[in-house]
Design a protein around this motif. Structure first.
Motif, PDB file in Angstrom:
ATOM      1  N   UNK A   1      22.119  20.862  12.770  1.00  0.00           N
ATOM      2  CA  UNK A   1      20.734  21.259  12.764  1.00  0.00           C
ATOM      3  C   UNK A   1      20.203  21.200  14.195  1.00  0.00           C
ATOM      4  N   UNK A   2      19.463  22.208  14.584  1.00  0.00           N
ATOM      5  CA  UNK A   2      18.890  22.280  15.922  1.00  0.00           C
ATOM      6  C   UNK A   2      17.623  21.433  15.989  1.00  0.00           C
ATOM      7  N   UNK A   3      17.416  20.777  17.115  1.00  0.00           N
ATOM      8  CA  UNK A   3      16.210  19.969  17.294  1.00  0.00           C
ATOM      9  C   UNK A   3      15.204  20.643  18.207  1.00  0.00           C
ATOM     10  N   UNK A   4      15.523  21.836  18.682  1.00  0.00           N
ATOM     11  CA  UNK A   4      14.589  22.539  19.557  1.00  0.00           C
ATOM     12  C   UNK A   4      13.647  23.389  18.721  1.00  0.00           C
ATOM     13  N   UNK A   5      12.430  23.476  19.198  1.00  0.00           N
ATOM     14  CA  UNK A   5      11.439  24.312  18.526  1.00  0.00           C
ATOM     15  C   UNK A   5      11.705  25.775  18.851  1.00  0.00           C
ATOM     16  N   UNK A   6      11.505  26.651  17.880  1.00  0.00           N
ATOM     17  CA  UNK A   6      11.681  28.082  18.163  1.00  0.00           C
ATOM     18  C   UNK A   6      10.595  28.581  19.110  1.00  0.00           C
ATOM     19  N   UNK A   7      10.886  29.650  19.818  1.00  0.00           N
ATOM     20  CA  UNK A   7       9.920  30.252  20.731  1.00  0.00           C
ATOM     21  C   UNK A   7       8.916  31.088  19.938  1.00  0.00           C
ATOM     22  N   UNK A   8       7.656  30.773  20.097  1.00  0.00           N
ATOM     23  CA  UNK A   8       6.589  31.503  19.400  1.00  0.00           C
ATOM     24  C   UNK A   8       6.299  32.779  20.182  1.00  0.00           C
ATOM     25  N   UNK A   9       6.369  33.912  19.499  1.00  0.00           N
ATOM     26  CA  UNK A   9       6.127  35.195  20.138  1.00  0.00           C
ATOM     27  C   UNK A   9       4.630  35.469  20.283  1.00  0.00           C
ATOM     28  N   UNK A  10       4.320  36.412  21.149  1.00  0.00           N
ATOM     29  CA  UNK A  10       2.930  36.827  21.339  1.00  0.00           C
ATOM     30  C   UNK A  10       2.325  37.297  20.024  1.00  0.00           C
ATOM     31  N   UNK A  11       3.053  38.135  19.305  1.00  0.00           N
ATOM     32  CA  UNK A  11       2.531  38.644  18.026  1.00  0.00           C
ATOM     33  C   UNK A  11       2.301  37.529  17.021  1.00  0.00           C
ATOM     34  N   UNK A  12       3.242  36.607  16.926  1.00  0.00           N
ATOM     35  CA  UNK A  12       3.072  35.503  15.976  1.00  0.00           C
ATOM     36  C   UNK A  12       1.864  34.658  16.352  1.00  0.00           C
ATOM     37  N   UNK A  13       1.686  34.378  17.627  1.00  0.00           N
ATOM     38  CA  UNK A  13       0.516  33.615  18.072  1.00  0.00           C
ATOM     39  C   UNK A  13      -0.774  34.331  17.688  1.00  0.00           C
ATOM     40  N   UNK A  14      -0.826  35.624  17.927  1.00  0.00           N
ATOM     41  CA  UNK A  14      -2.029  36.406  17.576  1.00  0.00           C
ATOM     42  C   UNK A  14      -2.284  36.389  16.082  1.00  0.00           C
ATOM     43  N   UNK A  15      -1.228  36.500  15.295  1.00  0.00           N
ATOM     44  CA  UNK A  15      -1.377  36.507  13.836  1.00  0.00           C
ATOM     45  C   UNK A  15      -1.861  35.163  13.309  1.00  0.00           C
ATOM     46  N   UNK A  16      -1.310  34.080  13.836  1.00  0.00           N
ATOM     47  CA  UNK A  16      -1.751  32.750  13.408  1.00  0.00           C
ATOM     48  C   UNK A  16      -3.203  32.516  13.809  1.00  0.00           C
ATOM     49  N   UNK A  17      -3.568  32.920  15.001  1.00  0.00           N
ATOM     50  CA  UNK A  17      -4.965  32.797  15.421  1.00  0.00           C
ATOM     51  C   UNK A  17      -5.889  33.550  14.474  1.00  0.00           C
ATOM     52  N   UNK A  18      -5.489  34.734  14.029  1.00  0.00           N
ATOM     53  CA  UNK A  18      -6.313  35.505  13.098  1.00  0.00           C
ATOM     54  C   UNK A  18      -6.452  34.757  11.769  1.00  0.00           C
ATOM     55  N   UNK A  19      -5.351  34.226  11.260  1.00  0.00           N
ATOM     56  CA  UNK A  19      -5.385  33.504   9.983  1.00  0.00           C
ATOM     57  C   UNK A  19      -6.318  32.297  10.076  1.00  0.00           C
ATOM     58  N   UNK A  20      -6.345  31.648  11.242  1.00  0.00           N
ATOM     59  CA  UNK A  20      -7.210  30.490  11.424  1.00  0.00           C
ATOM     60  C   UNK A  20      -8.607  30.872  11.920  1.00  0.00           C
ATOM     61  N   UNK A  21      -8.882  32.176  12.034  1.00  0.00           N
ATOM     62  CA  UNK A  21     -10.210  32.645  12.408  1.00  0.00           C
ATOM     63  C   UNK A  21     -10.606  32.320  13.837  1.00  0.00           C
ATOM     64  N   UNK A  22      -9.641  32.312  14.733  1.00  0.00           N
ATOM     65  CA  UNK A  22      -9.906  31.938  16.116  1.00  0.00           C
ATOM     66  C   UNK A  22      -9.832  33.140  17.052  1.00  0.00           C
ATOM     67  N   UNK A  23     -10.485  33.015  18.208  1.00  0.00           N
ATOM     68  CA  UNK A  23     -10.479  34.077  19.218  1.00  0.00           C
ATOM     69  C   UNK A  23      -9.057  34.384  19.661  1.00  0.00           C
ATOM     70  N   UNK A  24      -8.800  35.671  19.891  1.00  0.00           N
ATOM     71  CA  UNK A  24      -7.492  36.104  20.348  1.00  0.00           C
ATOM     72  C   UNK A  24      -6.571  36.533  19.222  1.00  0.00           C
ATOM     73  N   UNK A  25      -7.070  36.429  17.995  1.00  0.00           N
ATOM     74  CA  UNK A  25      -6.246  36.776  16.849  1.00  0.00           C
ATOM     75  C   UNK A  25      -6.211  38.260  16.572  1.00  0.00           C
ATOM     76  N   UNK A  26      -5.170  38.664  15.863  1.00  0.00           N
ATOM     77  CA  UNK A  26      -4.989  40.053  15.459  1.00  0.00           C
ATOM     78  C   UNK A  26      -4.426  40.043  14.047  1.00  0.00           C
ATOM     79  N   UNK A  27      -5.021  40.820  13.173  1.00  0.00           N
ATOM     80  CA  UNK A  27      -4.619  40.805  11.769  1.00  0.00           C
ATOM     81  C   UNK A  27      -3.182  41.303  11.592  1.00  0.00           C
ATOM     82  N   UNK A  28      -2.358  40.498  10.912  1.00  0.00           N
ATOM     83  CA  UNK A  28      -0.978  40.916  10.646  1.00  0.00           C
ATOM     84  C   UNK A  28      -0.919  41.822   9.424  1.00  0.00           C
ATOM     85  N   UNK A  29       0.278  42.324   9.138  1.00  0.00           N
ATOM     86  CA  UNK A  29       0.487  43.061   7.908  1.00  0.00           C
ATOM     87  C   UNK A  29       0.349  42.127   6.713  1.00  0.00           C
ATOM     88  N   UNK A  30       0.281  42.704   5.527  1.00  0.00           N
ATOM     89  CA  UNK A  30       0.021  41.924   4.320  1.00  0.00           C
ATOM     90  C   UNK A  30       1.047  40.823   4.095  1.00  0.00           C
TER      91      UNK A  30
END
Length: 83
Positions: A1-30
């Protein structure tokens, strides 16, 4: 099992920000929206189960939920910065 955290992509960061209602977010697909919402509501045991299939998404949501600087970090990633 790997102990390193995966690299968060720009798109994933934007999508999570949108889900949490924060600035910088972008709505992901359904599917991605529902996945991120599920991770946002999941307890740690269920998050771990989902993370086995979606490690990047789970890492980004954990950052938003549990890290004091998580939203700021995701906002930096969303504009092309590094965590």
């Amino acid at each position: 099992m790997s102990t390193t955290e995966p690299t968060i992509t720009t798109d994933t960061a934007r999508h999570v920000l949108w889900v949490f209602g924060r600035d910088g977010g972008f709505r992901p697909g359904t599917f991605t929206q529902k996945l991120l919402e599920l991770l946002a509501y999941a307890d740690e045991q269920n998050t771990s189960k989902i993370a086995s299939a979606y490690p990047v998404e789970a890492a980004a949501v954990r950052l938003a939920k549990y890290d004091e600087a998580g939203i700021t970090t995701l906002q930096a990633i969303a504009v092309g910065g590094e965590a």
